[in-house]
Design a protein around this motif. Structure first.
Motif, PDB file in Angstrom:
ATOM      1  N   PHE A 332       9.946  22.755  65.552  1.00 34.14           N
ATOM      2  CA  PHE A 332      10.175  22.135  64.363  1.00 34.14           C
ATOM      3  C   PHE A 332      10.617  22.870  63.441  1.00 34.14           C
ATOM      4  CE2 PHE A 332       8.421  17.785  66.228  1.00 34.14           C
ATOM      5  CZ  PHE A 332       9.502  17.888  67.115  1.00 34.14           C
ATOM      6  N   MET A 333      10.248  24.290  63.375  1.00 30.81           N
ATOM      7  CA  MET A 333      10.329  25.240  62.417  1.00 30.81           C
ATOM      8  C   MET A 333      11.300  26.309  62.811  1.00 30.81           C
ATOM      9  SD  MET A 333       6.411  25.275  60.772  1.00 30.81           S
ATOM     10  CE  MET A 333       7.068  26.060  59.212  1.00 30.81           C
ATOM     11  N   GLY A 334      11.972  26.105  63.811  1.00 32.45           N
ATOM     12  CA  GLY A 334      12.954  27.115  64.487  1.00 32.45           C
ATOM     13  C   GLY A 334      12.382  28.509  64.874  1.00 32.45           C
ATOM     14  N   LEU A 335      11.041  28.674  65.203  1.00 32.44           N
ATOM     15  CA  LEU A 335      10.211  29.793  65.535  1.00 32.44           C
ATOM     16  C   LEU A 335       9.982  29.755  66.960  1.00 32.44           C
ATOM     17  CD1 LEU A 335       7.572  29.534  62.693  1.00 32.44           C
ATOM     18  CD2 LEU A 335       9.553  30.884  62.687  1.00 32.44           C
ATOM     19  N   ASP A 336      10.222  28.473  67.587  1.00 31.15           N
ATOM     20  CA  ASP A 336      10.014  28.667  69.256  1.00 31.15           C
ATOM     21  C   ASP A 336      11.362  27.789  69.828  1.00 31.15           C
ATOM     22  OD1 ASP A 336       9.312  28.094  71.665  1.00 31.15           O
ATOM     23  OD2 ASP A 336       6.937  28.307  71.365  1.00 31.15           O
ATOM     24  N   THR A 337      12.015  28.502  70.533  1.00 32.12           N
ATOM     25  CA  THR A 337      13.113  27.960  71.309  1.00 32.12           C
ATOM     26  C   THR A 337      12.960  27.759  72.852  1.00 32.12           C
ATOM     27  OG1 THR A 337      13.891  30.198  71.959  1.00 32.12           O
ATOM     28  CG2 THR A 337      14.859  29.456  70.155  1.00 32.12           C
ATOM     29  N   GLY A 338      11.560  27.693  73.286  1.00 32.80           N
ATOM     30  CA  GLY A 338      11.385  27.245  74.566  1.00 32.80           C
ATOM     31  C   GLY A 338      11.596  25.678  74.875  1.00 32.80           C
ATOM     32  N   LYS A 339      11.360  25.340  76.180  1.00 36.09           N
ATOM     33  CA  LYS A 339      11.905  24.014  76.623  1.00 36.09           C
ATOM     34  C   LYS A 339      10.555  23.096  76.474  1.00 36.09           C
ATOM     35  CE  LYS A 339      15.917  24.855  79.055  1.00 36.09           C
ATOM     36  NZ  LYS A 339      16.760  24.923  80.398  1.00 36.09           N
ATOM     37  N   SER A 340       9.267  23.537  76.683  1.00 40.35           N
ATOM     38  CA  SER A 340       8.288  22.709  76.824  1.00 40.35           C
ATOM     39  C   SER A 340       7.635  22.740  75.405  1.00 40.35           C
ATOM     40  CB  SER A 340       7.160  23.289  77.896  1.00 40.35           C
ATOM     41  OG  SER A 340       6.954  24.547  77.578  1.00 40.35           O
ATOM     42  N   ASN A 341       6.206  22.702  75.544  1.00 40.40           N
ATOM     43  CA  ASN A 341       5.236  22.309  74.176  1.00 40.40           C
ATOM     44  C   ASN A 341       5.538  24.053  73.552  1.00 40.40           C
ATOM     45  OD1 ASN A 341       3.265  23.022  76.450  1.00 40.40           O
ATOM     46  ND2 ASN A 341       2.562  24.182  74.803  1.00 40.40           N
ATOM     47  N   THR A 346      -0.560  25.416  72.468  1.00 44.65           N
ATOM     48  CA  THR A 346      -1.415  26.064  73.439  1.00 44.65           C
ATOM     49  C   THR A 346      -2.740  26.779  72.787  1.00 44.65           C
ATOM     50  OG1 THR A 346       0.664  26.914  74.632  1.00 44.65           O
ATOM     51  CG2 THR A 346      -1.557  27.967  75.329  1.00 44.65           C
ATOM     52  N   ILE A 347      -2.801  27.198  71.554  1.00 46.00           N
ATOM     53  CA  ILE A 347      -3.707  27.666  70.792  1.00 46.00           C
ATOM     54  C   ILE A 347      -4.545  26.609  69.719  1.00 46.00           C
ATOM     55  CG2 ILE A 347      -3.061  29.995  71.232  1.00 46.00           C
ATOM     56  CD1 ILE A 347      -2.293  29.967  68.304  1.00 46.00           C
ATOM     57  N   LYS A 348      -4.190  25.257  70.103  1.00 49.73           N
ATOM     58  CA  LYS A 348      -4.588  24.112  69.410  1.00 49.73           C
ATOM     59  C   LYS A 348      -4.367  24.332  67.798  1.00 49.73           C
ATOM     60  CE  LYS A 348      -6.747  23.194  73.296  1.00 49.73           C
ATOM     61  NZ  LYS A 348      -6.166  21.914  74.171  1.00 49.73           N
ATOM     62  N   GLN A 349      -3.174  24.881  67.467  1.00 44.95           N
ATOM     63  CA  GLN A 349      -2.601  24.924  65.998  1.00 44.95           C
ATOM     64  C   GLN A 349      -1.662  23.814  65.726  1.00 44.95           C
ATOM     65  OE1 GLN A 349      -1.806  28.887  64.871  1.00 44.95           O
ATOM     66  NE2 GLN A 349      -4.113  29.548  64.692  1.00 44.95           N
ATOM     67  N   CYS A 350      -0.909  23.388  66.776  1.00 50.17           N
ATOM     68  CA  CYS A 350      -0.025  22.445  66.677  1.00 50.17           C
ATOM     69  C   CYS A 350      -0.663  21.164  67.221  1.00 50.17           C
ATOM     70  CB  CYS A 350       1.384  22.893  67.724  1.00 50.17           C
ATOM     71  SG  CYS A 350       2.392  21.310  67.670  1.00 50.17           S
ATOM     72  N   LEU A 351      -0.415  19.887  66.758  1.00 53.71           N
ATOM     73  CA  LEU A 351      -1.328  18.824  67.436  1.00 53.71           C
ATOM     74  C   LEU A 351      -0.387  18.143  68.278  1.00 53.71           C
ATOM     75  CD1 LEU A 351      -2.621  17.410  63.942  1.00 53.71           C
ATOM     76  CD2 LEU A 351      -3.628  19.023  65.684  1.00 53.71           C
ATOM     77  N   GLY A 352       0.792  18.732  68.718  1.00 56.43           N
ATOM     78  CA  GLY A 352       1.595  18.140  70.013  1.00 56.43           C
ATOM     79  C   GLY A 352       2.556  17.186  69.467  1.00 56.43           C
TER      80      GLY A 352
END
Length: 456
Positions: A332-341, A346-352
């Motif tokens: 949601f910040m335009g830093l990851d363009t992958g299709k999954s999470n 993965t490192i518990k810094q995003c709450l999902g």
């Protein structure tokens, strides 16, 4: 150079008054460099109403020096100075009258702080010295005594110099000062420069400003100007005859004043239209699932941005930092363009939020906190920073998200009235550059004190 003075007299018929007390502060535009304060025996009776007003009586002056005994010192401290006084026509007339009695023609240029105040601080209830400085939060003691009134006039004049954004006072002063053409003029200009933070103005012989700059160390910056051998620097070196300064104490104020005054004065050697110092901006939008997304794009004046960045690399660095600080989703910040999470999940810094494990309402609360901390939108606040002296602080005034201006207040005078704050504010323009300067500075100086106006 200025001779800021105040005179107390015996009262009486026009041009028959005598001086009972005089205070003169020699002021170089930055600091008081000399002073002279003395009671004076007027050799005539003081009017009773004056005794009640000033507290100075005939007995107090019996052993005071007569005017002719201090005349040489007055000439010395005012030579090559512009006389500055509150109601200057009165003080200057009294001085000229006293010197005329000695057979000496006393002539100086003069500036009146009453007239300057009416132009630069309009709509005041009163322009008498006592009421004016109190309304402006300027401390005053020993009212109706020469030293107390002169000290208050020095502080008032410093405020007027800061409010004179078109630099008419300084330009006129430079024009009237005696020009001393010396072979090592540049060296002398460097030697007399302060090592403080502020804005500097280079003048040619007629007083016109040819260059404006800012620095955390003005002396060091001038040394760079005058030792550089590029084409522009050499032209400046040939034309400059005087450099004046405005000490700001705060680097933020210096940045804002430099930007504003280049636009106002359009100096010959500053680019008329300076290249914008940023080209990237942060925008927000809400997706179909109700999540607030943040996106960095090329700055577009037609859109409302949250904040701005010098370049994309700086923007990306802050986006990663904020994602970590606020536990935000990289998708949601335009830093990851992958299709999954996102990786942060993965490192518990995003709450999902990226996989629907966190509601839009909960996620958006943290995004809004980030936006509030980095946007001036609808903000009413003052930003407190360093002052020019140890007993002073500077402030930036923002109302309804718009930059209104800058000012200073004495630490001994508690500013808790927005009307007083507005009256001592030097009005400045809200524009893209000013907004960027303020947001960038606040972003990088976390120890700044920011006070919502409703808490004053």
């Amino acid at each position: 150079m200025y001779a800021i003075l105040d005179i107390e007299t015996t009262g009486g018929k026009y041009n028959e008054e005598g001086i009972t007390e005089i205070a003169i502060y020699k002021f170089d535009g930055l600091n008081v460099v000399d002073q002279f304060i003395s009671l004076i025996n007027p050799e005539r009776t003081i009017q009773p109403f004056v005794v009640n007003l000033t507290g100075i009586n005939n007995q107090m002056l019996q052993n005071a020096p007569k005017f002719y005994e201090v005349a040489k010192r007055i000439i010395e401290i005012t030579t090559e100075c512009v006389i500055v006084a509150h109601n200057a026509s009165f003080d200057y007339r009294i001085l000229r009258t006293e010197f005329s009695r000695l057979g000496f023609e006393f002539e100086r240029k003069s500036l009146c702080t009453v007239e300057l105040s009416k132009k630069l601080i309009p709509n005041q209830q009163s322009y008498s010295l006592g009421k004016l400085v109190r309304n402006l939060g300027i401390p005053i003691s020993d009212r109706h005594r020469a030293n107390g009134d002169a000290q208050a006039t020095v502080r008032l004049f410093k405020l007027l110099l800061s409010k004179d954004t078109e630099k008419k006072i300084i330009i006129e002063t430079v024009r009237t000062e005696t020009k001393k053409q010396v072979d090592d003029k540049l060296l002398k200009l460097i030697e007399t420069a302060p090592t403080a933070t502020g804005v500097y103005y280079m003048h040619r012989e007629d007083g016109t400003i040819i260059y404006i700059g800012k620095s955390k160390n003005i002396k060091k910056r001038l040394n760079q100007h005058f030792t550089n051998d590029n084409r522009k620097s050499k032209r400046i070196q040939d034309e400059v005859v005087s450099v004046t300064y405005e000490i700001t104490g705060s680097e933020l104020l210096a940045l804002l004043k430099e930007s504003e005054e280049i636009k106002l004065n359009k100096p010959k050697y500053n680019r008329a239209l300076r290249k914008t110092k940023y080209d990237q901006a942060l925008y927000q939008f809400t997706d179909d699932n109700g999540y607030i997304n943040l996106k960095v794009e090329r700055a577009d004046n037609r859109k409302t941005s949250i904040t701005t960045f010098v370049n994309r690399q700086q923007a990306k660095s802050y986006m990663h930092r904020w994602a970590e600080e606020y536990n935000l989703c990289q998708k949601f910040m335009g830093l990851d363009t992958g299709k999954s999470n996102c990786f942060n999940y993965t490192i518990k810094q995003c709450l999902g939020a990226c996989i629907g494990n966190e509601s839009a309402e909960e996620y958006n609360l943290r995004v809004q906190k980030l936006i509030l901390s980095n946007s001036m939108r609808n903000q009413d606040m003052i930003i407190i920073d360093r002052g020019r002296d140890i007993d002073e602080q500077s402030f930036i005034l923002v109302e309804e998200g718009l930059f209104k201006g800058v000012g200073y207040f004495n630490l001994n005078y508690q500013i808790n009235n927005i009307e007083i704050l507005r009256s001592i504010t030097t009005a400045m323009s809200h524009n893209r550059d000013a907004k960027h300067i303020i947001q960038s500075y606040v972003r990088t100086h976390k120890k700044l004190k920011i006070i919502p106006i409703h808490k004053l």
